[in-house]
Motif scaffolding. Structure first.
Motif, PDB file in Angstrom:
ATOM      1  N   MET A  59      -4.187  -3.815 -46.555  1.00  0.00           N
ATOM      2  CA  MET A  59      -5.099  -4.962 -46.547  1.00  0.00           C
ATOM      3  C   MET A  59      -5.131  -5.625 -47.925  1.00  0.00           C
ATOM      4  N   SER A  60      -5.256  -4.838 -48.975  1.00  0.00           N
ATOM      5  CA  SER A  60      -5.340  -5.389 -50.322  1.00  0.00           C
ATOM      6  C   SER A  60      -4.053  -6.088 -50.739  1.00  0.00           C
ATOM      7  N   ILE A  61      -2.926  -5.497 -50.408  1.00  0.00           N
ATOM      8  CA  ILE A  61      -1.646  -6.095 -50.776  1.00  0.00           C
ATOM      9  C   ILE A  61      -1.398  -7.366 -49.963  1.00  0.00           C
ATOM     10  N   PHE A  62      -1.771  -7.349 -48.683  1.00  0.00           N
ATOM     11  CA  PHE A  62      -1.645  -8.545 -47.839  1.00  0.00           C
ATOM     12  C   PHE A  62      -2.536  -9.661 -48.384  1.00  0.00           C
ATOM     13  N   GLN A  63      -3.757  -9.318 -48.785  1.00  0.00           N
ATOM     14  CA  GLN A  63      -4.646 -10.315 -49.378  1.00  0.00           C
ATOM     15  C   GLN A  63      -4.044 -10.893 -50.654  1.00  0.00           C
ATOM     16  N   ALA A  64      -3.466 -10.042 -51.498  1.00  0.00           N
ATOM     17  CA  ALA A  64      -2.832 -10.515 -52.734  1.00  0.00           C
ATOM     18  C   ALA A  64      -1.673 -11.453 -52.417  1.00  0.00           C
ATOM     19  N   PHE A  65      -0.895 -11.113 -51.402  1.00  0.00           N
ATOM     20  CA  PHE A  65       0.212 -11.971 -50.979  1.00  0.00           C
ATOM     21  C   PHE A  65      -0.316 -13.333 -50.530  1.00  0.00           C
ATOM     22  N   LEU A  66      -1.342 -13.337 -49.682  1.00  0.00           N
ATOM     23  CA  LEU A  66      -1.888 -14.596 -49.186  1.00  0.00           C
ATOM     24  C   LEU A  66      -2.495 -15.428 -50.314  1.00  0.00           C
ATOM     25  N   LYS A  67      -3.140 -14.763 -51.275  1.00  0.00           N
ATOM     26  CA  LYS A  67      -3.664 -15.494 -52.431  1.00  0.00           C
ATOM     27  C   LYS A  67      -2.540 -16.156 -53.206  1.00  0.00           C
ATOM     28  N   SER A  68      -1.420 -15.458 -53.339  1.00  0.00           N
ATOM     29  CA  SER A  68      -0.291 -16.027 -54.078  1.00  0.00           C
ATOM     30  C   SER A  68       0.265 -17.260 -53.371  1.00  0.00           C
ATOM     31  N   GLU A  69       0.041 -17.362 -52.078  1.00  0.00           N
ATOM     32  CA  GLU A  69       0.476 -18.522 -51.288  1.00  0.00           C
ATOM     33  C   GLU A  69      -0.655 -19.529 -51.074  1.00  0.00           C
ATOM     34  N   PHE A  70      -1.801 -19.278 -51.672  1.00  0.00           N
ATOM     35  CA  PHE A  70      -2.987 -20.132 -51.516  1.00  0.00           C
ATOM     36  C   PHE A  70      -3.362 -20.297 -50.046  1.00  0.00           C
ATOM     37  N   SER A  71      -3.276 -19.196 -49.296  1.00  0.00           N
ATOM     38  CA  SER A  71      -3.617 -19.252 -47.862  1.00  0.00           C
ATOM     39  C   SER A  71      -4.406 -18.015 -47.445  1.00  0.00           C
ATOM     40  N   ASP A  72      -5.352 -17.635 -48.263  1.00  0.00           N
ATOM     41  CA  ASP A  72      -6.084 -16.405 -47.981  1.00  0.00           C
ATOM     42  C   ASP A  72      -7.390 -16.609 -47.213  1.00  0.00           C
ATOM     43  N   GLU A  73      -7.700 -17.837 -46.815  1.00  0.00           N
ATOM     44  CA  GLU A  73      -8.960 -18.063 -46.105  1.00  0.00           C
ATOM     45  C   GLU A  73      -9.003 -17.366 -44.753  1.00  0.00           C
ATOM     46  N   ASN A  74      -7.859 -17.226 -44.084  1.00  0.00           N
ATOM     47  CA  ASN A  74      -7.852 -16.573 -42.770  1.00  0.00           C
ATOM     48  C   ASN A  74      -8.194 -15.086 -42.867  1.00  0.00           C
ATOM     49  N   ILE A  75      -7.550 -14.375 -43.772  1.00  0.00           N
ATOM     50  CA  ILE A  75      -7.846 -12.945 -43.913  1.00  0.00           C
ATOM     51  C   ILE A  75      -9.261 -12.750 -44.428  1.00  0.00           C
ATOM     52  N   GLU A  76      -9.681 -13.632 -45.308  1.00  0.00           N
ATOM     53  CA  GLU A  76     -11.048 -13.568 -45.835  1.00  0.00           C
ATOM     54  C   GLU A  76     -12.053 -13.719 -44.690  1.00  0.00           C
ATOM     55  N   PHE A  77     -11.827 -14.700 -43.817  1.00  0.00           N
ATOM     56  CA  PHE A  77     -12.706 -14.917 -42.668  1.00  0.00           C
ATOM     57  C   PHE A  77     -12.678 -13.705 -41.734  1.00  0.00           C
ATOM     58  N   TRP A  78     -11.491 -13.165 -41.479  1.00  0.00           N
ATOM     59  CA  TRP A  78     -11.366 -12.020 -40.587  1.00  0.00           C
ATOM     60  C   TRP A  78     -12.165 -10.827 -41.122  1.00  0.00           C
ATOM     61  N   VAL A  79     -12.063 -10.574 -42.420  1.00  0.00           N
ATOM     62  CA  VAL A  79     -12.793  -9.461 -43.050  1.00  0.00           C
ATOM     63  C   VAL A  79     -14.299  -9.705 -42.972  1.00  0.00           C
ATOM     64  N   VAL A  80     -14.712 -10.921 -43.242  1.00  0.00           N
ATOM     65  CA  VAL A  80     -16.141 -11.263 -43.187  1.00  0.00           C
ATOM     66  C   VAL A  80     -16.676 -11.040 -41.768  1.00  0.00           C
ATOM     67  N   CYS A  81     -15.895 -11.402 -40.772  1.00  0.00           N
ATOM     68  CA  CYS A  81     -16.321 -11.195 -39.380  1.00  0.00           C
ATOM     69  C   CYS A  81     -16.430  -9.708 -39.047  1.00  0.00           C
ATOM     70  N   GLU A  82     -15.500  -8.914 -39.539  1.00  0.00           N
ATOM     71  CA  GLU A  82     -15.566  -7.466 -39.310  1.00  0.00           C
ATOM     72  C   GLU A  82     -16.845  -6.895 -39.934  1.00  0.00           C
ATOM     73  N   ASP A  83     -17.188  -7.340 -41.138  1.00  0.00           N
ATOM     74  CA  ASP A  83     -18.427  -6.893 -41.787  1.00  0.00           C
ATOM     75  C   ASP A  83     -19.660  -7.401 -41.041  1.00  0.00           C
ATOM     76  N   TYR A  84     -19.585  -8.642 -40.571  1.00  0.00           N
ATOM     77  CA  TYR A  84     -20.703  -9.253 -39.844  1.00  0.00           C
ATOM     78  C   TYR A  84     -21.049  -8.448 -38.590  1.00  0.00           C
ATOM     79  N   LYS A  85     -20.047  -7.954 -37.898  1.00  0.00           N
ATOM     80  CA  LYS A  85     -20.270  -7.189 -36.656  1.00  0.00           C
ATOM     81  C   LYS A  85     -21.054  -5.900 -36.889  1.00  0.00           C
ATOM     82  N   LYS A  86     -21.090  -5.440 -38.127  1.00  0.00           N
ATOM     83  CA  LYS A  86     -21.788  -4.192 -38.452  1.00  0.00           C
ATOM     84  C   LYS A  86     -23.268  -4.403 -38.754  1.00  0.00           C
ATOM     85  N   ILE A  87     -23.704  -5.645 -38.867  1.00  0.00           N
ATOM     86  CA  ILE A  87     -25.100  -5.946 -39.191  1.00  0.00           C
ATOM     87  C   ILE A  87     -25.984  -5.634 -37.984  1.00  0.00           C
TER      88      ILE A  87
END
Length: 185
Positions: free
Chosen positions: A71-99
């Motif tokens: 996950m961390s390496i994939f996020q770093a890759f997406l950041k390097s491509e300036f396209s990390d909003e999708n993984i960021e949103f996916w992670v936020v949704c996973e955390d949201y489901k735990k509330i």
């Protein structure tokens, strides 16, 4: 106020594109590729990240996302491509489901909507108008599943677009090759 973004584990934070904080010694490489090469030898030896685990990442996006390091390496890759909003949103949704608190759920749903869903949002994800409107209605009485449709769309986009690029990237190939070589030694 809690952050909506999950930061990578402490031991992988130096994979960021910030070259101001270069590691001393032999890991001094100025680019992400050389830092990953150095990191892979350290990971194999001390962190438990191994060739077998990394090679499993190519089996499916689920395998990659279920690995802390993947996950961390994939996020770093997406950041390097300036396209990390999708993984960021996916992670936020996973955390949201735990509330569990309805107050916190309502508050977090509004923040997620403002940051990722609404038109012209700062980290707007690529979803259709119909899904956007369903979510707008869902957050009036938020539940654990109110972002599920958007999360499925984003997952599909990553699976078809970002994930195959990651598997072909220098970042992944270098990491895999360097861990493979350290296994042979």
């Amino acid at each position: 106020m809690p952050s909506l973004v999950t930061s990578p584990p402490r031991e992988l934070q130096h994979l960021s594109m910030d070259t101001d904080n270069k590691k001393a010694g032999k890991c001094r490489g100025g680019n992400l590729k050389s830092r990953l090469q150095c990191r892979s030898t350290q990971a194999t030896n001390s962190d438990g990240l191994c060739f077998e685990e990394m090679s499993q990442w190519s089996n499916s996006l689920d395998r990659l996302l279920s690995s802390k390091y993947g996950m961390s390496i994939f996020q770093a890759f997406l950041k390097s491509e300036f396209s990390d909003e999708n993984i960021e949103f996916w992670v936020v949704c996973e955390d949201y489901k735990k509330i569990r608190s309805s107050f916190r759920m309502s508050s977090r749903a509004k923040k997620i909507f403002k940051r990722y869903i609404q038109a012209e949002a700062p980290r707007e994800i690529n979803i259709d108008h119909k899904t956007r409107e369903v979510i707008r209605r869902n957050i009036m009485a938020p539940s654990a599943v109110c972002f599920d449709d958007a999360q499925k769309i984003v997952y599909g986009l990553m699976e078809r677009d970002s994930y195959p690029r990651f598997l072909k990237s220098d970042i992944y190939r270098t990491l895999l090759d360097s861990t493979s070589e350290s296994v042979k030694m």
